[in-house]
Design a protein around this motif. Structure first.
Motif, PDB file in Angstrom:
ATOM      1  N   ARG A 126       0.886  -1.587   0.308  1.00 55.30           N
ATOM      2  CA  ARG A 126       0.300   0.225   0.207  1.00 55.30           C
ATOM      3  C   ARG A 126       0.912   0.945  -0.236  1.00 55.30           C
ATOM      4  O   ARG A 126       0.253   2.134   0.039  1.00 55.30           O
ATOM      5  N   TRP A 127       2.043   1.223   0.659  1.00 57.52           N
ATOM      6  CA  TRP A 127       2.866   2.230   0.793  1.00 57.52           C
ATOM      7  C   TRP A 127       3.518   3.092  -0.589  1.00 57.52           C
ATOM      8  O   TRP A 127       3.378   4.040  -1.291  1.00 57.52           O
ATOM      9  N   ALA A 128       3.879   1.260  -1.298  1.00 54.57           N
ATOM     10  CA  ALA A 128       4.226   1.617  -2.571  1.00 54.57           C
ATOM     11  C   ALA A 128       3.487   1.377  -3.555  1.00 54.57           C
ATOM     12  O   ALA A 128       4.264   2.878  -4.521  1.00 54.57           O
ATOM     13  N   GLY A 129       1.959   1.142  -3.525  1.00 55.69           N
ATOM     14  CA  GLY A 129       1.036   2.398  -4.708  1.00 55.69           C
ATOM     15  C   GLY A 129       0.838   3.592  -3.808  1.00 55.69           C
ATOM     16  O   GLY A 129      -0.231   4.617  -4.476  1.00 55.69           O
ATOM     17  N   GLY A 130       1.626   3.805  -2.654  1.00 56.03           N
ATOM     18  CA  GLY A 130       0.684   5.750  -2.510  1.00 56.03           C
ATOM     19  C   GLY A 130      -0.271   5.798  -1.810  1.00 56.03           C
ATOM     20  O   GLY A 130      -1.295   7.100  -1.572  1.00 56.03           O
ATOM     21  N   LEU A 131      -0.819   4.489  -1.057  1.00 56.31           N
ATOM     22  CA  LEU A 131      -2.319   4.399  -0.689  1.00 56.31           C
ATOM     23  C   LEU A 131      -2.268   5.024   0.810  1.00 56.31           C
ATOM     24  O   LEU A 131      -3.153   5.414   1.146  1.00 56.31           O
ATOM     25  N   ILE A 132      -1.244   4.045   2.154  1.00 50.85           N
ATOM     26  CA  ILE A 132      -0.664   5.395   3.486  1.00 50.85           C
ATOM     27  C   ILE A 132       0.270   5.152   2.973  1.00 50.85           C
ATOM     28  O   ILE A 132       1.172   5.391   1.763  1.00 50.85           O
ATOM     29  N   PRO A 133       0.693   6.198   4.045  1.00 52.07           N
ATOM     30  CA  PRO A 133       2.196   6.935   4.733  1.00 52.07           C
ATOM     31  C   PRO A 133       2.932   6.095   6.004  1.00 52.07           C
ATOM     32  O   PRO A 133       2.249   4.951   5.851  1.00 52.07           O
ATOM     33  N   GLY A 134       4.137   6.280   5.464  1.00 51.61           N
ATOM     34  CA  GLY A 134       4.463   6.228   6.803  1.00 51.61           C
ATOM     35  C   GLY A 134       4.966   6.728   7.201  1.00 51.61           C
ATOM     36  O   GLY A 134       3.873   7.914   7.717  1.00 51.61           O
ATOM     37  N   GLU A 135       5.461   6.329   8.803  1.00 53.63           N
ATOM     38  CA  GLU A 135       5.526   7.500   9.434  1.00 53.63           C
ATOM     39  C   GLU A 135       7.253   7.183  11.177  1.00 53.63           C
ATOM     40  O   GLU A 135       7.624   6.246  11.287  1.00 53.63           O
ATOM     41  N   ASP A 136       7.252   8.771  10.602  1.00 52.28           N
ATOM     42  CA  ASP A 136       7.762   8.963  10.723  1.00 52.28           C
ATOM     43  C   ASP A 136       8.649   8.563  12.537  1.00 52.28           C
ATOM     44  O   ASP A 136       6.838   8.498  13.384  1.00 52.28           O
ATOM     45  N   ALA A 137       9.507   8.924  13.256  1.00 56.31           N
ATOM     46  CA  ALA A 137       9.762   8.625  14.837  1.00 56.31           C
ATOM     47  C   ALA A 137       9.507   9.897  15.539  1.00 56.31           C
ATOM     48  O   ALA A 137       8.825   9.658  16.405  1.00 56.31           O
ATOM     49  N   ASP A 138       8.257  10.675  14.895  1.00 58.05           N
ATOM     50  CA  ASP A 138       7.348  12.186  15.824  1.00 58.05           C
ATOM     51  C   ASP A 138       6.011  11.646  15.918  1.00 58.05           C
ATOM     52  O   ASP A 138       5.160  12.302  15.494  1.00 58.05           O
ATOM     53  N   GLY A 139       5.372  11.051  14.446  1.00 61.44           N
ATOM     54  CA  GLY A 139       4.184  10.036  14.944  1.00 61.44           C
ATOM     55  C   GLY A 139       3.689  11.232  13.075  1.00 61.44           C
ATOM     56  O   GLY A 139       2.682  11.120  12.629  1.00 61.44           O
ATOM     57  N   ASN A 140       4.859  11.707  12.488  1.00 61.88           N
ATOM     58  CA  ASN A 140       4.519  12.433  10.195  1.00 61.88           C
ATOM     59  C   ASN A 140       3.739  11.684   9.825  1.00 61.88           C
ATOM     60  O   ASN A 140       5.067  10.461  10.107  1.00 61.88           O
ATOM     61  N   GLU A 141       3.126  12.091   8.926  1.00 59.26           N
ATOM     62  CA  GLU A 141       2.940  10.791   8.152  1.00 59.26           C
ATOM     63  C   GLU A 141       4.321  11.235   7.110  1.00 59.26           C
ATOM     64  O   GLU A 141       4.295  12.217   6.652  1.00 59.26           O
ATOM     65  N   VAL A 142       4.291  10.040   6.413  1.00 58.70           N
ATOM     66  CA  VAL A 142       5.679  10.199   5.202  1.00 58.70           C
ATOM     67  C   VAL A 142       5.119   9.685   4.418  1.00 58.70           C
ATOM     68  O   VAL A 142       4.750   8.493   3.948  1.00 58.70           O
ATOM     69  N   TRP A 143       4.725  10.289   3.370  1.00 56.60           N
ATOM     70  CA  TRP A 143       3.998   9.574   1.923  1.00 56.60           C
ATOM     71  C   TRP A 143       5.027   8.944   1.088  1.00 56.60           C
ATOM     72  O   TRP A 143       5.755   9.689   0.958  1.00 56.60           O
ATOM     73  N   ASN A 144       4.714   8.657   0.548  1.00 60.12           N
ATOM     74  CA  ASN A 144       5.882   7.818  -1.536  1.00 60.12           C
ATOM     75  C   ASN A 144       5.530   8.869  -1.904  1.00 60.12           C
ATOM     76  O   ASN A 144       4.170   8.858  -2.605  1.00 60.12           O
ATOM     77  N   GLU A 145       6.813   9.754  -2.193  1.00 63.20           N
ATOM     78  CA  GLU A 145       6.492  10.734  -3.241  1.00 63.20           C
ATOM     79  C   GLU A 145       6.297  10.463  -5.136  1.00 63.20           C
ATOM     80  O   GLU A 145       6.249  11.085  -5.650  1.00 63.20           O
ATOM     81  N   ASN A 146       6.756   9.130  -4.701  1.00 57.54           N
ATOM     82  CA  ASN A 146       6.996   8.758  -5.411  1.00 57.54           C
ATOM     83  C   ASN A 146       5.837   7.149  -6.255  1.00 57.54           C
ATOM     84  O   ASN A 146       6.363   5.945  -6.709  1.00 57.54           O
ATOM     85  N   PRO A 147       4.409   6.971  -5.901  1.00 55.53           N
ATOM     86  CA  PRO A 147       3.543   6.265  -6.446  1.00 55.53           C
ATOM     87  C   PRO A 147       4.214   4.972  -7.681  1.00 55.53           C
ATOM     88  O   PRO A 147       4.382   5.951  -8.549  1.00 55.53           O
ATOM     89  N   ALA A 148       3.972   4.092  -7.138  1.00 56.77           N
ATOM     90  CA  ALA A 148       4.620   2.941  -8.389  1.00 56.77           C
ATOM     91  C   ALA A 148       3.597   2.967  -9.343  1.00 56.77           C
ATOM     92  O   ALA A 148       2.389   2.371  -8.860  1.00 56.77           O
ATOM     93  N   ASP A 149       3.823   2.775 -10.148  1.00 57.78           N
ATOM     94  CA  ASP A 149       3.158   2.365 -11.250  1.00 57.78           C
ATOM     95  C   ASP A 149       3.443   0.414 -11.680  1.00 57.78           C
ATOM     96  O   ASP A 149       2.457   0.039 -12.084  1.00 57.78           O
ATOM     97  N   ILE A 150       4.644   0.123 -11.285  1.00 54.55           N
ATOM     98  CA  ILE A 150       4.829  -1.274 -10.984  1.00 54.55           C
ATOM     99  C   ILE A 150       4.917  -1.424  -9.738  1.00 54.55           C
ATOM    100  O   ILE A 150       5.830  -1.250  -9.416  1.00 54.55           O
ATOM    101  N   ILE A 151       4.775  -2.542  -9.413  1.00 54.12           N
ATOM    102  CA  ILE A 151       5.239  -3.655  -7.975  1.00 54.12           C
ATOM    103  C   ILE A 151       5.639  -4.825  -8.259  1.00 54.12           C
ATOM    104  O   ILE A 151       5.433  -5.656  -8.621  1.00 54.12           O
ATOM    105  N   ASN A 152       6.921  -4.836  -7.880  1.00 55.09           N
ATOM    106  CA  ASN A 152       7.465  -6.540  -7.715  1.00 55.09           C
ATOM    107  C   ASN A 152       7.324  -6.662  -6.916  1.00 55.09           C
ATOM    108  O   ASN A 152       8.294  -6.247  -5.203  1.00 55.09           O
ATOM    109  N   LEU A 153       7.168  -7.857  -6.891  1.00 57.13           N
ATOM    110  CA  LEU A 153       6.967  -9.140  -5.723  1.00 57.13           C
ATOM    111  C   LEU A 153       7.298 -10.419  -5.997  1.00 57.13           C
ATOM    112  O   LEU A 153       7.318 -11.535  -6.159  1.00 57.13           O
ATOM    113  N   SER A 154       9.038 -10.726  -5.681  1.00 53.03           N
ATOM    114  CA  SER A 154       9.530 -11.779  -5.826  1.00 53.03           C
ATOM    115  C   SER A 154       9.706 -12.151  -4.175  1.00 53.03           C
ATOM    116  O   SER A 154      10.837 -12.797  -3.764  1.00 53.03           O
ATOM    117  N   ILE A 155       8.999 -12.728  -3.754  1.00 48.57           N
ATOM    118  CA  ILE A 155       8.257 -13.027  -2.431  1.00 48.57           C
ATOM    119  C   ILE A 155       7.509 -14.861  -2.246  1.00 48.57           C
ATOM    120  O   ILE A 155       7.036 -14.244  -3.803  1.00 48.57           O
TER     121      ILE A 155
END
Length: 770
Positions: free
Chosen positions: A536-565
């Motif tokens: 979801r973060w890779a796709g720009g849907l949800i933010p991450g969270e820094d040490a102070d609780g502030n939201e950190v969004w992916n400013e480069n939302p993915a066109d393609i997500i690779n899952l080699s898992i």
């Protein structure tokens, strides 16, 4: 006598060539393989006698590169172990993923919340955001931004920074305090919802063609805003109700816990003191934790006769019982254990003699190796190891071609396109070795995120943060050949994280692409809950969270997500939920089919819906023996086979890419090198990034194309496989169908072979050319 050649040198050369012949014969006794080996022996003598077998420029590139720019790891292997169908999956003790029932999908909620025409959306975006972007010269002054939406109630006027996942302490011994925390977390989510930007309709107003005429700053803002999930009141209320159910369930067993809430309704509950707050584990405490926090999924579930004391004394059993009770409550769409995913490298064999030195790829240390054959083509990268990358070569036989090549070079040449920095590929994996010499200065790497929440698995002393560097993922130091995999670096290098055409190391599939590394796997694998959030973060849907609780969004939302898992289970509901969430917003998800030699229906994410599932092929274009298969496998792409040497160069037919390695050798001299930065690997993990890179090239070629159009172009260009090319011994692949006329061989559906050479050139009137 050959001119300028001593008898000793001749003997060494012939010996090296014959050694290669013996290696080849041991791997495969077919006459054609022996003939290939004989040709190698002749070519060795040709090279020594001065009769060139490579292009002078290619030889010069390899020979003049420094040892560190060309040293590699990876040798021919005769005994390769793969995952067995009898192996059990694992889960994180005390961690449960759940989602309340009937939460409206965010994309639908946004569509209903905003019914606008295209021009209205663009006008609003320009008014709201053009003042934060660079305004072209001569452009009209931006309109003032509208006032922020009012808070939902007076008690929320002093809003603090919104948290990605507000934490709720669930303590059966203090139910009133727990209910207060539930109420506070609900307010946090409501506060975050109040500060959300206006939702933007997806399927109509943000179709690529509707934005073509908009100013560039508006298009960029629209692209970023379009991916953000709106927090709906519906999701907030249902999570609040679900928290009360979870509190009651924990009370039944006299246990406490903690619940993390999310924007899209998915919740993660951590049971007990160990699971409740993983950040309590300092580096000193986690150093010897190993696998004590993981459990094998036996499938036994929670016995009916289990009493509270037994549950309290067995955290793994407590996890099973609470999952069972929450499912029985009828409150949730899904409740599941927090499964552990693994990377999809094929497992290395056990050492036959620990005292022996590593092989040097069939060459005698100290002798001169046969230089690799180069590709003669208009566009050829000057990376010294390029000619060892059969996987990118054009399909065919002869110099510079490979029957299993994916046709990248033909695409670069005919399409006059090596990619675009406007195309974003997110790699959800073990992270990226930021100090790698072919990556540290690469313009292709964008800021990423570390989504590994548990420091015991993170191996970096903390939880989630903005540092996606891969510190290593070795789980059990006592295991044979235990080592850090640096898996994500190898995968990302194949896509294009490595700087291509820079005279160093290897080339990537897309020379110009934006790679966003998202770390979700660490020591012993990666939690499903972390992977869900990473997607979801890779796709720009949800933010991450820094040490102070502030939201950190992916400013480069993915066109393609690779899952080699991979996970040896049916696709978990929460993973499918995350995949659906990003694909609903136009992201293409590429997934490794898995390495267990079974149908992908038993594997995730290769068996999930809405993914391009990729099987692994060898240098012949045939499915690799370890690869999963099945009717939902879309593509077979180069994954490599370290047990074969079908091009006869004395080296394994693995996929060569970036990663720090040990026990290496110089491909020019054959001499051993302690450490290097490039390695051959094999697996469906290696196959998937070829497809991600191919889609990135197609997106660069036609920026306005929809995901459906890009996938259709990819599929249309595949080479069909004959039944025997996707076949295997029926004894090894139970449940498969015998091939008529070959009763011992069974078909394994594996999709068409990736071949970018089949992609037609764009006409000048198509509007999609660069």
């Amino acid at each position: 006598m050959l001119p300028n050649l001593t008898r000793k040198t001749t003997q060494i050369a012939i010996g090296a060539a014959m050694a290669s012949l013996l290696v080849l014969a041991a791997c495969d006794q077919q006459g054609t393989r022996l003939e290939r080996a004989r040709e190698l022996a002749d070519a060795t003598l040709d090279q020594i006698s001065g009769r060139a077998v490579v292009e002078p420029d290619a030889e010069k590139t390899l020979m003049t590169a420094s040892v560190m720019d060309r040293a590699i790891a990876g040798t021919l292997i005769n005994d390769m172990a793969v995952q067995s169908v009898d192996e059990k999956s694992m889960f994180a003790i005390g961690s449960i993923i759940a989602k309340p029932k009937d939460i409206q999908p965010a994309a639908i909620a946004e569509e209903e919340a905003l019914m606008m025409e295209d021009e209205d959306v663009l006008n609003d975006l320009e008014e709201d955001f053009v003042d934060t972007e660079e305004v072209p010269a001569g452009a009209p002054a931006p309109a003032p931004a509208p006032a922020a939406p009012p808070p939902p109630s007076a008690s929320m006027e002093l809003a603090q920074p919104a948290r990605l996942m507000p934490k709720v302490k669930l303590d059966p011994n203090a139910p009133e305090e727990s209910q207060q925390q539930i109420a506070q977390a609900t307010q946090d989510l409501e506060r975050a919802a109040a500060s959300e930007p206006a939702p933007v309709a997806r399927t109509r107003s943000l179709s690529p063609r509707s934005l073509e005429s908009a100013p560039a700053p508006t298009r960029e803002v629209a692209r970023k805003l379009a991916r953000r999930s709106l927090i709906t009141g519906d999701a907030i209320r249902k999570q609040q109700d679900a928290n009360s159910v979870m509190l009651d369930t924990l009370s039944k067993y006299g246990m406490d816990g903690q619940v993390a809430l999310s924007r899209e309704g998915q919740m993660v509950i951590q049971i007990g003191s160990d699971g409740a707050d993983p950040t309590q584990f300092t580096p000193e405490k986690v150093a010897n934790a190993r696998q004590a926090f993981l459990a094998v999924d036996t499938g036994a579930g929670c016995p009916e006769s289990t009493d509270m004391v037994t549950v309290q004394s067995n955290p793994a059993l407590a996890t099973e019982c609470i999952v069972q009770d929450l499912r029985a409550s009828g409150q949730f769409e899904y409740v599941e254990k927090d499964y552990i995913f693994e990377n999809q490298f094929v497992r290395h064999p056990k050492p036959t003699d620990p005292g022996t030195t590593p092989s040097t790829g069939g060459q005698t240390p100290g002798t001169t190796a046969t230089p690799p054959v180069t590709i003669t083509s208009e566009i050829t990268p000057n990376d010294p190891l390029w000619s060892l990358q059969w996987n990118f070569q054009n399909q065919g036989t002869g110099e510079g071609k490979s029957a299993g090549g994916a046709g990248f070079q033909d695409f670069w040449t005919r399409q006059a396109n090596e990619g675009s920095s406007e195309v974003v590929v997110a790699v959800v994996d073990t992270g990226l070795q930021m100090a790698h010499p072919d990556i540290k200065d690469s313009p292709n790497v964008a800021p990423g995120w570390d989504m590994v929440s548990d420091p015991r698995m993170g191996n970096d002393g903390d939880g989630r943060d903005n540092d996606p560097n891969d510190p290593g993922d070795m789980c059990d130091p006592t295991a044979p050949l235990a080592a850090d995999t640096f898996h994500g670096t190898h995968v990302a290098g194949t896509i294009g994280a490595a700087a291509s055409n820079n005279g160093t190391g290897v080339a990537g599939g897309a020379w110009n692409v934006k790679i966003v590394p998202v770390r979700a796997l660490g020591k012993c694998g990666g939690r499903l809950s972390d992977i869900n959030d990473a997607i979801r973060w890779a796709g720009g849907l949800i933010p991450g969270e820094d040490a102070d609780g502030n939201e950190v969004w992916n400013e480069n939302p993915a066109d393609i997500i690779n899952l080699s898992i991979g996970l040896f289970e049916f696709c978990p509901a929460s993973l499918q939920d995350a995949i659906d969430a990003v694909t609903d917003r136009g992201v293409i998800v590429v997934a490794a089919a898995g390495n267990a030699r079974v149908s992908t229906q038993y594997y995730a994410p290769g068996g999930c819906q809405n993914v391009i599932s990729v099987a692994a092929g060898d240098a012949r274009g045939q499915i690799a023996p370890y690869s999963n298969f099945g009717p939902n496998v879309s593509v077979i792409a180069p994954g490599g086979d370290l047990t074969r040497d079908d091009n006869g160069d004395g080296r394994p037919d693995g996929v060569l890419s970036t990663k720090a390695s040990t026990n290496c050798y110089d491909p020019v001299t054959g001499e051993g090198v302690d450490n290097c930065y490039y390695a051959y690997e094999q697996g469906t993990s290696m196959a998937a990034p070829h497809v991600a890179a191919a889609l990135a090239l197609l997106k660069a070629r036609q920026p306005a194309a929809t995901p459906q159009e890009l996938k259709a172009t990819l599929i249309a260009a595949l080479d069909p496989r004959e039944p025997l090319q996707c076949a295997g011994s029926c004894a090894l692949y139970p449940g498969t169908t015998p091939i008529p006329g070959s009763p011992d061989m069974c078909a394994r559906p594996c999709g068409g072979l990736l071949n970018l050479a089949n992609v037609p050139a764009l006409s000048t009137t198509s509007g999609g050319a660069n």
